[in-house]
Design a protein around this motif. Structure first.
Motif, PDB file in Angstrom:
ATOM      1  N   ARG A   9      13.635   4.371   2.825  1.00  0.00           N
ATOM      2  CA  ARG A   9      12.183   4.238   2.712  1.00  0.00           C
ATOM      3  C   ARG A   9      11.562   4.194   4.105  1.00  0.00           C
ATOM      4  NH1 ARG A   9      11.780  -2.123   0.975  1.00  0.00           N
ATOM      5  NH2 ARG A   9      13.360  -2.765   2.429  1.00  0.00           N
ATOM      6  N   LEU A  10      10.321   4.612   4.177  1.00  0.00           N
ATOM      7  CA  LEU A  10       9.566   4.606   5.419  1.00  0.00           C
ATOM      8  C   LEU A  10       8.519   3.518   5.336  1.00  0.00           C
ATOM      9  CD1 LEU A  10       8.774   5.950   8.142  1.00  0.00           C
ATOM     10  CD2 LEU A  10       7.219   7.389   6.820  1.00  0.00           C
ATOM     11  N   LYS A  11       8.508   2.629   6.326  1.00  0.00           N
ATOM     12  CA  LYS A  11       7.482   1.585   6.380  1.00  0.00           C
ATOM     13  C   LYS A  11       6.203   2.220   6.904  1.00  0.00           C
ATOM     14  CE  LYS A  11      10.885  -1.976   7.102  1.00  0.00           C
ATOM     15  NZ  LYS A  11      11.509  -2.886   8.040  1.00  0.00           N
ATOM     16  N   PHE A  12       5.340   2.607   5.967  1.00  0.00           N
ATOM     17  CA  PHE A  12       4.123   3.334   6.326  1.00  0.00           C
ATOM     18  C   PHE A  12       3.104   3.159   5.217  1.00  0.00           C
ATOM     19  CE2 PHE A  12       1.403   7.029   6.868  1.00  0.00           C
ATOM     20  CZ  PHE A  12       1.291   7.113   8.251  1.00  0.00           C
ATOM     21  N   GLY A  13       1.871   2.930   5.595  1.00  0.00           N
ATOM     22  CA  GLY A  13       0.811   2.751   4.608  1.00  0.00           C
ATOM     23  C   GLY A  13       0.157   4.061   4.228  1.00  0.00           C
ATOM     24  N   VAL A  14       0.220   4.399   2.944  1.00  0.00           N
ATOM     25  CA  VAL A  14      -0.508   5.548   2.410  1.00  0.00           C
ATOM     26  C   VAL A  14      -1.376   5.064   1.260  1.00  0.00           C
ATOM     27  CG1 VAL A  14       1.221   7.253   3.105  1.00  0.00           C
ATOM     28  CG2 VAL A  14       1.334   6.258   0.829  1.00  0.00           C
ATOM     29  N   VAL A  15      -2.435   5.802   0.985  1.00  0.00           N
ATOM     30  CA  VAL A  15      -3.363   5.431  -0.082  1.00  0.00           C
ATOM     31  C   VAL A  15      -2.772   5.820  -1.430  1.00  0.00           C
ATOM     32  CG1 VAL A  15      -5.666   5.821  -1.050  1.00  0.00           C
ATOM     33  CG2 VAL A  15      -5.362   5.667   1.430  1.00  0.00           C
ATOM     34  N   VAL A  16      -2.813   4.870  -2.365  1.00  0.00           N
ATOM     35  CA  VAL A  16      -2.410   5.141  -3.745  1.00  0.00           C
ATOM     36  C   VAL A  16      -3.561   4.749  -4.665  1.00  0.00           C
ATOM     37  CG1 VAL A  16       0.066   4.896  -3.399  1.00  0.00           C
ATOM     38  CG2 VAL A  16      -1.284   2.896  -3.978  1.00  0.00           C
ATOM     39  N   LYS A  17      -3.665   5.481  -5.771  1.00  0.00           N
ATOM     40  CA  LYS A  17      -4.698   5.182  -6.759  1.00  0.00           C
ATOM     41  C   LYS A  17      -4.040   5.121  -8.126  1.00  0.00           C
ATOM     42  CE  LYS A  17      -8.799   7.186  -6.660  1.00  0.00           C
ATOM     43  NZ  LYS A  17      -9.871   8.182  -6.817  1.00  0.00           N
ATOM     44  N   GLU A  18      -4.358   4.068  -8.881  1.00  0.00           N
ATOM     45  CA  GLU A  18      -3.873   3.982 -10.249  1.00  0.00           C
ATOM     46  C   GLU A  18      -4.732   4.910 -11.102  1.00  0.00           C
ATOM     47  OE1 GLU A  18      -2.820   0.691 -13.684  1.00  0.00           O
ATOM     48  OE2 GLU A  18      -4.113   0.096 -12.023  1.00  0.00           O
ATOM     49  N   LYS A  20      -5.259   5.206 -14.399  1.00  0.00           N
ATOM     50  CA  LYS A  20      -6.008   4.637 -15.516  1.00  0.00           C
ATOM     51  C   LYS A  20      -7.230   3.837 -15.062  1.00  0.00           C
ATOM     52  CE  LYS A  20      -4.560   1.153 -18.334  1.00  0.00           C
ATOM     53  NZ  LYS A  20      -3.613   0.488 -19.227  1.00  0.00           N
ATOM     54  N   SER A  21      -7.044   2.955 -14.108  1.00  0.00           N
ATOM     55  CA  SER A  21      -8.134   2.064 -13.697  1.00  0.00           C
ATOM     56  C   SER A  21      -8.879   2.543 -12.455  1.00  0.00           C
ATOM     57  CB  SER A  21      -7.585   0.666 -13.417  1.00  0.00           C
ATOM     58  OG  SER A  21      -6.791   0.696 -12.241  1.00  0.00           O
ATOM     59  N   HIS A  22      -8.316   3.532 -11.752  1.00  0.00           N
ATOM     60  CA  HIS A  22      -8.868   4.050 -10.488  1.00  0.00           C
ATOM     61  C   HIS A  22      -8.817   3.022  -9.367  1.00  0.00           C
ATOM     62  CE1 HIS A  22     -10.083   7.655 -12.557  1.00  0.00           C
ATOM     63  NE2 HIS A  22     -10.663   6.912 -13.487  1.00  0.00           N
ATOM     64  N   ARG A  23      -8.010   1.949  -9.538  1.00  0.00           N
ATOM     65  CA  ARG A  23      -7.834   0.995  -8.439  1.00  0.00           C
ATOM     66  C   ARG A  23      -7.136   1.698  -7.284  1.00  0.00           C
ATOM     67  NH1 ARG A  23      -4.826  -4.327 -10.309  1.00  0.00           N
ATOM     68  NH2 ARG A  23      -3.241  -2.852 -10.950  1.00  0.00           N
ATOM     69  N   GLN A  24      -7.564   1.375  -6.055  1.00  0.00           N
ATOM     70  CA  GLN A  24      -6.954   1.954  -4.872  1.00  0.00           C
ATOM     71  C   GLN A  24      -6.283   0.877  -4.057  1.00  0.00           C
ATOM     72  OE1 GLN A  24     -10.256   5.003  -3.594  1.00  0.00           O
ATOM     73  NE2 GLN A  24      -8.457   5.204  -2.295  1.00  0.00           N
ATOM     74  N   GLY A  25      -5.198   1.256  -3.406  1.00  0.00           N
ATOM     75  CA  GLY A  25      -4.481   0.327  -2.548  1.00  0.00           C
ATOM     76  C   GLY A  25      -3.731   1.066  -1.465  1.00  0.00           C
ATOM     77  N   ILE A  26      -2.986   0.288  -0.688  1.00  0.00           N
ATOM     78  CA  ILE A  26      -2.206   0.818   0.425  1.00  0.00           C
ATOM     79  C   ILE A  26      -0.749   0.396   0.228  1.00  0.00           C
ATOM     80  CG2 ILE A  26      -1.845   0.768   2.938  1.00  0.00           C
ATOM     81  CD1 ILE A  26      -4.461   2.068   2.243  1.00  0.00           C
ATOM     82  N   THR A  27       0.147   1.335   0.487  1.00  0.00           N
ATOM     83  CA  THR A  27       1.568   1.004   0.385  1.00  0.00           C
ATOM     84  C   THR A  27       2.042   0.292   1.644  1.00  0.00           C
ATOM     85  OG1 THR A  27       2.306   3.084   1.351  1.00  0.00           O
ATOM     86  CG2 THR A  27       2.044   3.015  -1.060  1.00  0.00           C
ATOM     87  N   ARG A  28       3.067  -0.505   1.481  1.00  0.00           N
ATOM     88  CA  ARG A  28       3.778  -1.080   2.630  1.00  0.00           C
ATOM     89  C   ARG A  28       4.872  -0.115   3.055  1.00  0.00           C
ATOM     90  NH1 ARG A  28       7.043  -6.438   1.723  1.00  0.00           N
ATOM     91  NH2 ARG A  28       4.955  -7.253   1.417  1.00  0.00           N
ATOM     92  N   ASN A  29       5.467   0.549   2.053  1.00  0.00           N
ATOM     93  CA  ASN A  29       6.512   1.530   2.335  1.00  0.00           C
ATOM     94  C   ASN A  29       6.571   2.534   1.196  1.00  0.00           C
ATOM     95  OD1 ASN A  29       8.400   0.531   0.249  1.00  0.00           O
ATOM     96  ND2 ASN A  29       8.594  -1.236   1.587  1.00  0.00           N
ATOM     97  N   ILE A  30       7.255   3.638   1.456  1.00  0.00           N
ATOM     98  CA  ILE A  30       7.373   4.697   0.462  1.00  0.00           C
ATOM     99  C   ILE A  30       8.703   5.422   0.644  1.00  0.00           C
ATOM    100  CG2 ILE A  30       6.141   6.398   1.875  1.00  0.00           C
ATOM    101  CD1 ILE A  30       4.924   7.405  -0.867  1.00  0.00           C
ATOM    102  N   VAL A  32      11.274   8.554  -1.844  1.00  0.00           N
ATOM    103  CA  VAL A  32      11.215   9.427  -3.007  1.00  0.00           C
ATOM    104  C   VAL A  32      11.523   8.664  -4.292  1.00  0.00           C
ATOM    105  CG1 VAL A  32      11.682  11.532  -1.717  1.00  0.00           C
ATOM    106  CG2 VAL A  32      13.587  10.253  -2.734  1.00  0.00           C
ATOM    107  N   ASP A  33      12.068   7.459  -4.171  1.00  0.00           N
ATOM    108  CA  ASP A  33      12.399   6.637  -5.336  1.00  0.00           C
ATOM    109  C   ASP A  33      11.278   5.702  -5.760  1.00  0.00           C
ATOM    110  OD1 ASP A  33      14.971   7.627  -5.701  1.00  0.00           O
ATOM    111  OD2 ASP A  33      15.848   6.184  -4.329  1.00  0.00           O
ATOM    112  N   GLY A  34      10.331   5.411  -4.865  1.00  0.00           N
ATOM    113  CA  GLY A  34       9.277   4.462  -5.211  1.00  0.00           C
ATOM    114  C   GLY A  34       8.467   4.041  -4.005  1.00  0.00           C
ATOM    115  N   CYS A  35       7.676   2.993  -4.207  1.00  0.00           N
ATOM    116  CA  CYS A  35       6.836   2.467  -3.125  1.00  0.00           C
ATOM    117  C   CYS A  35       6.563   0.993  -3.382  1.00  0.00           C
ATOM    118  CB  CYS A  35       5.525   3.246  -3.028  1.00  0.00           C
ATOM    119  SG  CYS A  35       4.454   3.104  -4.475  1.00  0.00           S
ATOM    120  N   PHE A  36       6.039   0.339  -2.370  1.00  0.00           N
ATOM    121  CA  PHE A  36       5.591  -1.041  -2.507  1.00  0.00           C
ATOM    122  C   PHE A  36       4.104  -1.052  -2.206  1.00  0.00           C
ATOM    123  CE2 PHE A  36       4.661  -5.376  -1.412  1.00  0.00           C
ATOM    124  CZ  PHE A  36       5.429  -6.105  -2.315  1.00  0.00           C
TER     125      PHE A  36
END
Length: 135
Positions: A9-18, A20-30, A32-36
């Motif tokens: 995983r790469l410790k890097f913040g990217v924008v994610v949006k849910e 269904k709810s359109h909530r937006q957030g930032i990842t701590r890491n990403i 190909v298997d997942g993100c935080f």
């Protein structure tokens, strides 16, 4: 026994949006298997562990947002966010994430992030021989 991560995983913040709810957030890491996803912005309320989540991921090198469906696996050590394991992600999205990680790590040569690049490459070497994601 706790399952070990399959991909580095790469410790890097990217924008994610849910989706269904359109909530937006930032990842701590990403990876190909997942993100935080950090517990901040629109993600102050965490989904319960085991919940499904559909995400749109915005990577700087991507021509379009990446769609991925996942499961909330944990809330971090102190409830600081949500660890998401991708369940459905297409092969092109996997390649886009891999290319982003590799491009980022190539760009950090000579900086303090170079250690992250070397750690990632060591992880890749360690994981060689395992089945690639989605194959």
């Amino acid at each position: 026994m706790q399952k070990r991560r399959e991909q580095p995983r790469l410790k890097f913040g990217v924008v994610v949006k849910e989706k269904k709810s359109h909530r937006q957030g930032i990842t701590r890491n990403i990876s190909v298997d997942g993100c935080f996803i950090n517990r901040e912005g629109d993600f102050t309320e965490l989904l319960p562990i085991g919940s499904s989540i559909d995400l749109l991921i915005s990577l700087p090198n991507a021509e379009r947002n990446i769609a991925a469906s996942g499961i909330v696996k944990h809330h971090g050590t102190h409830g600081e966010g949500m660890g998401i394991s991708f369940v459905t992600i297409d092969d092109q999205a996997v390649r886009t994430i891999q290319e982003f990680i590799e491009a980022f790590l190539d760009d950090v040569s000579g900086t303090e992030e170079a250690g992250i690049r070397d750690e990632y490459r060591n992880d890749v070497e360690r994981l060689k021989g395992k089945t690639p994601h989605n194959e």
